[in-house]
Design a protein around this motif. Sequence first.
Motif, mmCIF file in Angstrom:
data_model
loop_
_atom_site.group_PDB
_atom_site.id
_atom_site.type_symbol
_atom_site.label_atom_id
_atom_site.label_comp_id
_atom_site.label_asym_id
_atom_site.label_seq_id
_atom_site.Cartn_x
_atom_site.Cartn_y
_atom_site.Cartn_z
ATOM 1 N N UNK A 15 55.875 18.487 -50.011
ATOM 2 C CA UNK A 15 56.371 19.611 -50.799
ATOM 3 C C UNK A 15 56.478 20.874 -49.951
ATOM 4 N N UNK A 16 55.586 21.055 -48.988
ATOM 5 C CA UNK A 16 55.688 22.210 -48.083
ATOM 6 C C UNK A 16 56.947 22.104 -47.229
ATOM 7 N N UNK A 17 57.274 20.886 -46.763
ATOM 8 C CA UNK A 17 58.511 20.696 -46.005
ATOM 9 C C UNK A 17 59.713 21.061 -46.858
ATOM 10 N N UNK A 47 52.239 24.799 -35.507
ATOM 11 C CA UNK A 47 53.524 25.256 -34.984
ATOM 12 C C UNK A 47 53.339 26.661 -34.433
ATOM 13 N N UNK A 48 54.263 27.086 -33.609
ATOM 14 C CA UNK A 48 54.320 28.485 -33.186
ATOM 15 C C UNK A 48 54.928 29.287 -34.329
ATOM 16 N N UNK A 56 66.910 24.534 -35.981
ATOM 17 C CA UNK A 56 66.175 23.702 -35.002
ATOM 18 C C UNK A 56 64.665 23.917 -35.111
ATOM 19 N N UNK A 57 64.266 25.086 -35.627
ATOM 20 C CA UNK A 57 62.836 25.353 -35.781
ATOM 21 C C UNK A 57 62.213 24.525 -36.898
ATOM 22 N N UNK A 62 58.154 20.898 -39.495
ATOM 23 C CA UNK A 62 57.943 19.587 -40.104
ATOM 24 C C UNK A 62 56.954 18.753 -39.293
ATOM 25 N N UNK A 63 56.962 18.897 -37.976
ATOM 26 C CA UNK A 63 55.987 18.181 -37.146
ATOM 27 C C UNK A 63 54.570 18.684 -37.424
ATOM 28 N N UNK A 64 54.443 19.970 -37.751
ATOM 29 C CA UNK A 64 53.127 20.550 -38.040
ATOM 30 C C UNK A 64 52.643 20.217 -39.446
ATOM 31 N N UNK A 65 53.553 19.845 -40.325
ATOM 32 C CA UNK A 65 53.178 19.558 -41.718
ATOM 33 C C UNK A 65 52.784 18.096 -41.883
#
Length: 193
Positions: A15-17, A47-48, A56-57, A62-65
Amino acid sequence: MGHGGADPIDRRYDEARFALRSVARHCRTSKAMAAVWHFDQPTSGDSAILPLKQWRNLQAFEAALRVPTGSQGSSSLGPALKKATQLAKSMPSHEIRLTILSDFCLTDHNPAEIWARLEHFPGNVHAVVLGVDDPPRELHDLGITVSRIAPGDEPGVVAATLHHSLTEGRPGRQLAHRLLRISEPMSLETNSQ
């Protein structure tokens, strides 16, 4: 944040994504930025801070979620709060919003210090309380926005709550009010629909 499952709390990453994608899709300024940080610090799972406008960010967000590799499932807010406070102080011209998803059953060595740091955070704080029938009394006294999400809430409530937090103060925003469990500062709303 925990592992994915069937209810809106266990599906918080999905859901955050969804919420981040929705905001990024309509973002027109490079001034709107976000970061995803975990209680487990340090971790390579964060994530940064990146502009939402640049699609692109979204890959970094999504990788951090997801649950960070090697995560111990920390319930100590202090390290991530320190990181957020340092960032907020380094960006004095920006409107800062800290959104915390947690059950707020904190294991920090000095909980009173954490509550004081939240109260004096250099920006707006939104506490999203997950799955706790009786959130800590300290949340009532902080003067921050508090949302309560229960396991029985309908799917989409985490996404709607995060969307609300990400777009706070933006002109022309449209919200899914029927899904929101947002309370005014200094109060907790616990009724379900």
